[in-house]
Design an enzyme around this catalytic site. Structure first.
Site, PDB file in Angstrom:
ATOM      1  N   HIS A  36       0.856  -1.190   0.000  1.00  0.00           N
ATOM      2  CA  HIS A  36       0.000   0.000   0.000  1.00  0.00           C
ATOM      3  C   HIS A  36       0.889   1.235   0.000  1.00  0.00           C
ATOM      4  CE1 HIS A  36      -3.173   2.805   1.153  1.00  0.00           C
ATOM      5  NE2 HIS A  36      -4.025   1.860   0.768  1.00  0.00           N
ATOM      6  N   ASP A  54      -7.923  -5.340  -0.022  1.00  0.00           N
ATOM      7  CA  ASP A  54      -8.372  -6.202  -1.128  1.00  0.00           C
ATOM      8  C   ASP A  54      -7.978  -7.663  -0.967  1.00  0.00           C
ATOM      9  OD1 ASP A  54      -7.555  -3.382  -3.030  1.00  0.00           O
ATOM     10  OD2 ASP A  54      -9.577  -4.163  -2.707  1.00  0.00           O
TER      11      ASP A  54
END
Ligand code: SDX
Length: 428
Positions: A306, A363
């Site tokens: 991320h 996700d």
């Protein structure tokens, strides 16, 4: 907001820039006068060190793995709140009282139907069209149907457009799914919750009654909360940039949907489940870990890493817990979930991932739950877009009413050819 200053020595001169502090998080150096002062631009591809705006909506501390919506921690909201309540919180700034929540929920319910002509719009797509392609098209087309809520300078019209977008996304998403499986569209019901209504529009068929499973409804609502907003991510920045030109809200949200579709962003949930299915069994995990570490292989572990979180994504923690609950409730033994948990354990103990601070993100586990509930992988990013519409709309409203906002227009470092004269084709 406390102020101090930063000095820059450049081109033989020293210039000063104000340093602004927020309520929490990194200070910012206000460089709006830098080009006028020095004739130079800053250079920050991907905006890794750039604050594009001031916002009061969502705060992320990537090192601590903290995510707050208007100050409330995401795990508390996911466990104790509802998606409608979080939508109200993001839009209005405070948690609603009982009657405020009831009236907001009723208002949203009354906007869930689509203009009937839009159902023919779907018929222009091939049945195997990716539902995200349909979402981009249909949401952009809303501006052709709702002229009475496109004047962005009218606060009332902004509010109506915001309610319409939040209310109609579940209907549009469910219709995209029904169209892809050749089943009839199902109209919304005002006597169901926002999320229960979406589940019924997606999974009910005229041939039999459909009863919303409260455990699935709760899991879906939690998933929506976890996806509602996330600071100035790529798709939110796209919505803000589109909105800065004065484009109507439906066009701005359609732009956000297009950006979210990318596999590096919201498309990662579909890519992550496809990756887990491709790995198939625990014994094949080392092969994929090696590929993810190989600089010559473009393969990345989807659902990992991320830009901001250099610690565990707090949403992924709630998602993993919810996956356990849903699989247990449904009595589903999905080998993909076992692969996901083993892959996480291996990656979190591998020096490559530890050193690069790569953790599971929102996700990584969401696909396991969505697949268990019955959604095809092509619908995963559609569900992300459905939920993120609340954040996009809240961020768009904040931008429009920000006195400092102006059209977004970045500059560049030009490395192309300098001026030269045209040469006629027979002289080249
Ligand atoms: C979302 O911004 C948001 O808030 C987004 C989001 C939201 O709610 O809006 O949180 C939703 O988009 C989550 C992210 C979903 N994407 C994926 O899961 C796709 C896989 N992840 C990566 O593509 C990547 O981690 C990004 C795109 C998410 C972040 O990329 P960055 O910040 O640009 O970091 P990077 O690509 O520069 O990576 C740093 C290093 C690189 O190695 P080096 O070049 O330094 O040697 O880490 C490596 C990368 O190669 N790396 C990975 C990896 N992610 C980064 N290596 C293997 N597998 C990965 N998943």
């Amino acid at each position: 907001m406390g102020d101090n200053s930063a000095k820059l020595n450049f081109g033989g001169q020293e210039t000063d820039y104000k340093v602004l502090s927020g309520s929490v998080g990194p200070e910012v150096i206000d460089i709006r006068k830098l080009y006028a002062n020095t004739g130079a631009f800053t250079y920050d591809p991907g905006f890794t060190s750039t604050a594009s705006c001031e916002s009061k909506l969502t705060y992320i501390d990537g090192d601590q793995g903290i995510l707050l919506h208007r100050g409330y921690p995401i795990d508390q909201l996911a466990e104790q709140s509802s998606f409608m309540e979080v939508a109200y919180l993001l839009l209005r700034g405070e948690l609603p009282g009982k009657s405020e929540l009831e009236s907001f929920t009723r208002t949203i319910s009354r906007h869930t139907m689509l203009n009937e002509q839009l159902s023919t719009f779907y018929r222009g797509f091939r049945r195997d069209a990716h539902p995200m392609a349909i979402m981009c098209g249909v949401v952009g087309a809303l501006s052709a149907f709702y002229h009475d809520s496109t004047d962005i300078n009218d606060p009332y019209q902004r509010m109506v457009a915001s309610h319409r977008l939040i209310a109609k996304m579940p209907t549009i998403a469910a219709m995209a799914y029904k169209y892809s499986v050749g089943q009839p569209f199902v109209y919304p019901r005002n006597d169901l919750s926002y999320t229960g209504n979406f589940l019924r529009m997606t999974f009910s068929v005229p041939a039999e009654d459909y009863v919303v499973d409260p455990v699935i409804e709760d899991a879906m609502d939690k998933i929506f909360i976890l996806h509602a907003d996330h600071e100035q991510n790529a798709s939110t920045s796209t919505v803000r940039l589109a909105g800065s030109s004065g484009a109507n809200p439906f066009a701005c949200i359609a732009a956000g949907i297009a950006c979210l579709w990318g596999p590096a962003h919201g498309g990662a949930n579909e890519a992550a489940l496809n990756m887990l299915r491709e790995i198939g069994t625990v014994d094949r995990i080392p092969e994929y870990i090696a590929r993810a570490k190989n600089k010559d292989d473009p393969f990345r572990l989807m659902g990992f890493g991320h830009r901001v979180y250099k610690n565990y994504d707090p949403r992924a923690k709630v998602m993993q817990k919810t996956a356990n609950e849903v699989l247990e409730r449904l009595g589903v033994k999905d080998p993909v979930f076992d692969v996901a948990r083993e892959l996480e354990q291996i990656a979190l103990n591998d020096p490559y991932f530890v050193e690069k601070k790569l953790y599971p993100n929102v996700d990584f586990y969401s696909g396991v739950i969505l697949s268990a509930i019955g959604f095809p992988t092509t619908m995963f990013t559609v569900l992300f877009a459905l939920a993120r519409t609340v954040g996009w709309v809240a961020q768009w409203n904040e931008m429009i009413s920000d006195p400092e906002q102006k059209i977004g227009r970045p500059r560049q470092l030009y490395t192309g050819p300098t001026a030269r004269d045209y040469v006629d084709v027979d002289k080249r």
